[in-house]
Design a protein around this motif. Structure first.
Motif, PDB file in Angstrom:
ATOM      1  N   LYS A 305      71.113 -14.535  47.094  1.00 39.46           N
ATOM      2  CA  LYS A 305      71.157 -13.168  47.605  1.00 39.46           C
ATOM      3  C   LYS A 305      70.155 -12.958  48.739  1.00 39.46           C
ATOM      4  N   TRP A 306      69.023 -13.657  48.665  1.00 41.72           N
ATOM      5  CA  TRP A 306      68.040 -13.573  49.761  1.00 41.72           C
ATOM      6  C   TRP A 306      68.629 -14.147  51.053  1.00 41.72           C
ATOM      7  N   LEU A 307      69.299 -15.277  50.941  1.00 44.88           N
ATOM      8  CA  LEU A 307      69.916 -15.880  52.124  1.00 44.88           C
ATOM      9  C   LEU A 307      71.033 -14.997  52.677  1.00 44.88           C
ATOM     10  N   ARG A 308      71.649 -14.204  51.815  1.00 43.61           N
ATOM     11  CA  ARG A 308      72.697 -13.284  52.268  1.00 43.61           C
ATOM     12  C   ARG A 308      72.120 -11.987  52.815  1.00 43.61           C
ATOM     13  N   GLY A 309      70.804 -11.812  52.722  1.00 41.97           N
ATOM     14  CA  GLY A 309      70.165 -10.628  53.282  1.00 41.97           C
ATOM     15  C   GLY A 309      70.274  -9.388  52.423  1.00 41.97           C
ATOM     16  N   ALA A 310      70.396  -9.552  51.103  1.00 35.14           N
ATOM     17  CA  ALA A 310      70.510  -8.394  50.215  1.00 35.14           C
ATOM     18  C   ALA A 310      69.228  -7.570  50.227  1.00 35.14           C
ATOM     19  N   ASP A 311      69.366  -6.273  50.024  1.00 30.22           N
ATOM     20  CA  ASP A 311      68.226  -5.349  50.060  1.00 30.22           C
ATOM     21  C   ASP A 311      67.145  -5.751  49.055  1.00 30.22           C
ATOM     22  N   ASN A 312      65.908  -5.730  49.538  1.00 29.22           N
ATOM     23  CA  ASN A 312      64.697  -5.938  48.733  1.00 29.22           C
ATOM     24  C   ASN A 312      64.489  -7.383  48.272  1.00 29.22           C
ATOM     25  N   TYR A 313      65.419  -8.281  48.565  1.00 24.78           N
ATOM     26  CA  TYR A 313      65.252  -9.648  48.085  1.00 24.78           C
ATOM     27  C   TYR A 313      64.209 -10.425  48.873  1.00 24.78           C
ATOM     28  N   ASN A 314      63.782  -9.885  50.015  1.00 28.69           N
ATOM     29  CA  ASN A 314      62.643 -10.489  50.701  1.00 28.69           C
ATOM     30  C   ASN A 314      61.373 -10.302  49.886  1.00 28.69           C
ATOM     31  N   TYR A 315      61.330  -9.276  49.032  1.00 29.22           N
ATOM     32  CA  TYR A 315      60.203  -9.110  48.105  1.00 29.22           C
ATOM     33  C   TYR A 315      60.389  -9.989  46.864  1.00 29.22           C
ATOM     34  N   TYR A 316      61.600  -9.981  46.322  1.00 30.71           N
ATOM     35  CA  TYR A 316      61.855 -10.689  45.068  1.00 30.71           C
ATOM     36  C   TYR A 316      61.708 -12.204  45.208  1.00 30.71           C
ATOM     37  N   VAL A 317      62.113 -12.743  46.346  1.00 29.75           N
ATOM     38  CA  VAL A 317      62.163 -14.207  46.484  1.00 29.75           C
ATOM     39  C   VAL A 317      60.774 -14.844  46.415  1.00 29.75           C
TER      40      VAL A 317
END
Length: 520
Positions: A305-317
Motif C-alpha cells: 500500500k505504501w508503494l501504491r501511495g495510500a494515505d498515511n502509509y508514509n507514516y506506517y511503513v
C-alpha cells in the motif's frame, strides 16, 4: 488494560526478584563492569578490555546512578530495567495516541511488546527488559526517532504535542542516540536509523507523499549527535569489534531460510519437535507461529500500500522498515561468527517498533469495519493474545535459571581466610562468583597451560597471576585430585579445607603461580 496490568506485574516480579539467581556469564560481566564503574568513579576504565561494545546502551545506562544510590548492584539492574520499560511505554503510548489508536488497542500493543517471548542469555526478554538488557537502548532509538518525526510534523500532528513535549522527545532521542553510538559505534545508526531515513527519502519520490520541512531539524540533529557519538566511540573503545563478510553465493538460499526461521526463534518458537501438537503447549506454539505469520502478511500489505501511495502509509511503513532492513543484512552478510545458526538477537532492534506497527494496523482494521464485523475478530485476538502472553510467562518462569549454587559457593568462600579464589577450568562459574562477591578476587585457572582464562570485561592486569593475593584457594571438582590440575610440588603446599556443591577446596598462604614464586 487487564492484560497489560497482569503483564506488567510479571515484569515487576522478575526484575525485583533476587537477580543473583538469574545470573549467566554475560550478565555477570555486566554486573562486574557496573561495580567497577561506580567504584572507580569513571565510565571509561583504564586498562579495561571491553566486550563488543562499551555497554553504555544497556542496563548500565541507568544502573550506574541507581547503584551509586543503593549500593546494591542487582537491585540497581532491576530498577534500571524497569525504568527502561517505562520509557518504552511512554514513547509508544504517545505514538499510538498521536495516530488516534483506540485505548484498548494501545494497552494490548504494549502488553504484546513488553512480554518475555523467550528466556535465555541472548533472547528477547534478557536482551530488552531483564538482566543486562543489551539491546534495550538500541531498540528504543528507532521508536524515539519515529516519535520525534511525528511530533515535529507541523501538518497532520500539529495539535498533538506541546512545544515542551516536542523538545523533551528530541532531547531523550538525541541523548540515547549519542549514548548508543558512543557505546557501540555505527551499529544502531545503520540498523535502527538508516532504514527509517531511507524509507522517508524514498517516500519523497511518491507524488502523494510531500516533504515536511518541520522534521528537517530532527534529521540534522541526528546526524550531528550520531557523528559525535561515533567519534567518542573511536576514542574510548577498548575491546575488539567483530567483523563480518558477505555470504557465499552457494550458501545464500540456506542463509535466507535460516533468517526467516530466526524471526520465529526471536519470538521463542524453537523447532525442536519435542512439543506434542495436541497439548496446551502445542496450542501455545501454534498461536505464536500464527502470530509471526500474521506479522509477515501485514508487513507485506503495508509495503504494497505504501508503494501504491495510500494515505498515511508514509507514516506506517517506518514501523516495518527496521525489521526488513535487519533481515536483509542477515541474509546477505555472514554474521554467524563460526556458529551454525543465525544470531537472531540482531533482529531485536526492529521487533518492538514492528509490534507497535502491528497495533496501529489492528486499529486501522477496526476503524474501517463495523461493530458486528470487529467483535468476533477482537474477541479472537484477545483470547489468542491472553493465552500466548500467559504462556510466555509460564515458559520464562519454568526456564528461569536458578543460580543458587553461586550464592552457596560465595557464602562458603567468605568463611575462608583467603584473598583469591581460583576455580579450575570453569570460567563461567568464576565469572558469576566474581559478580556476586566483591570481597575477594575470583579467576578461572586454566590447568592446561597454567594461565588465567578471561574473555571480556576485565582489566589487563587480571591476566597476570601477580594481580592476585597470596592467600588463595583452588577449587576443583571433588571427584578429581589436585595433582590433575597443578604440579605435584605445588599441590603438596595446599591443604584440603572442605567442599561447596561440587567443588573441593584447597588453601595455601602462598600464591605459587606468581612469577617470583615460580622462580624461587
Amino acid at each position: 488494560m487487564i492484560l497489560f496490568t497482569i503483564n506488567m506485574s510479571g515484569i515487576f516480579y522478575f526484575n525485583l526478584s533476587d537477580l543473583r539467581l538469574s545470573l549467566d556469564p554475560d550478565f555477570a560481566t555486566v554486573v562486574y563492569h557496573l561495580r567497577e564503574i561506580v567504584n572507580k568513579g569513571s565510565l571509561v576504565l583504564p586498562n579495561w578490555v571491553a566486550t563488543t561494545s562499551m555497554e553504555f546502551d544497556s542496563t548500565l545506562l541507568f544502573a550506574v546512578p541507581f547503584y551509586a544510590l543503593t549500593g546494591n548492584e542487582f537491585l540497581s539492574v532491576g530498577l534500571s530495567d524497569l525504568l527502561i520499560v517505562f520509557i518504552y511505554i511512554y514513547a509508544i503510548w504517545n505514538i499510538l495516541t498521536a495516530l488516534h489508536v483506540r485505548i484498548g488497542v494501545r494497552f494490548l500493543t504494549l502488553a504484546v511488546i513488553i512480554t518475555p517471548y523467550n528466556y535465555d542469555w541472548l533472547d528477547y526478554f534478557k536482551m530488552l527488559f531483564f538482566a543486562h538488557a543489551n539491546y534495550s537502548i538500541k531498540a528504543l532509538v528507532p521508536i524515539m526517532l519515529v516519535l520525534c518525526l511525528i511530533a515535529f510534523d507541523d501538518g497532520k500532528f500539529a495539535d498533538c504535542f506541546s512545544k515542551w513535549k516536542r523538545i523533551s522527545f528530541l532531547f531523550i532521542y538525541l541523548s540515547l542516540l549519542f549514548v548508543t553510538c558512543a557505546s557501540t559505534g555505527i551499529y544502531t545508526v545503520v540498523c535502527g536509523v538508516v532504514p527509517i531515513l531511507f524509507i522517508n527519502i524514498f517516500s519523497l519520490w511518491k507524488k502523494r507523499y510531500a516533504f515536511t520541512e518541520s522534521v528537517f531539524p530532527v534529521w540534522a540533529m541526528s546526524g550531528i549527535f550520531a557523528t559525535m557519538g561515533i567519534f567518542t566511540y573511536k576514542l574510548i573503545y577498548t575491546g575488539h569489534s567483530p567483523s563480518s563478510s558477505f555470504i557465499k553465493i552457494e550458501n545464500f538460499w540456506d542463509n535466507m531460510k535460516d533468517v526467516f526461521v530466526g524471526v520465529f526463534q526471536a519470538f521463542g518458537i524453537l523447532f525442536t519437535g519435542s512439543v506434542p501438537l495436541f497439548s496446551k503447549m502445542g496450542l501455545f506454539y501454534l498461536l505464536k507461529i500464527a502470530f509471526v505469520i500474521a506479522m509477515f502478511i501485514v508487513t507485506a500489505l503495508v509495503i504494497y500500500k505504501w508503494l501504491r501511495g495510500a494515505d498515511n502509509y508514509n507514516y506506517y511503513v517506518s514501523f516495518f522498515s527496521v525489521i526488513l532492513f535487519n533481515m536483509l543484512i542477515l541474509i546477505v552478510c555472514d554474521m554467524r561468527a563460526g556458529n551454525n545458526f543465525i544470531p537472531y538477537r540482531y533482529l531485536f532492534v526492529g521487533i518492538p517498533i514492528l509490534l507497535t506497527g502491528m497495533g496501529i494496523m489492528l486499529n486501522r482494521y477496526l476503524a474501517t469495519h463495523n461493530n458486528k464485523q470487529i467483535m468476533p475478530i477482537m474477541s479472537l485476538v484477545l483470547l489468542a493474545c491472553s493465552y500466548m502472553l500467559v504462556g510466555n510467562f509460564k515458559v520464562t518462569n519454568d526456564n528461569l535459571m536458578d543460580k543458587d549454587y553461586i550464592v552457596d559457593m560465595t557464602d562458603y568462600f567468605s568463611t575462608l581466610d583467603v584473598d583469591t579464589v581460583f576455580i579450575a577450568d570453569d570460567k563461567d562459574t568464576a565469572l558469576m562468583c566474581k559478580a556476586v562477591d566483591d570481597s575477594k578476587n575470583y579467576a578461572c585457572y586454566n590447568s592446561e597451560d597454567e594461565s588465567i582464562t578471561l574473555e571480556i570485561n576485565y582489566y589487563k592486569d587480571e591476566k597476570d597471576f601477580d594481580y592476585y593475593g597470596d592467600k588463595n584457594v583452588i577449587a576443583i571438582p571433588y571427584y578429581n585430585k589436585l595433582t590433575d590440575y597443578v604440579p605435584e610440588h605445588i599441590a603438596d603446599e595446599y591443604e584440603y579445607v572442605g567442599e561447596t556443591r561440587w567443588l573441593a577446596c584447597y588453601v595455601s598462604d602462598t600464591n605459587f603461580f606468581k612469577d617470583g614464586e615460580k622462580n624461587s
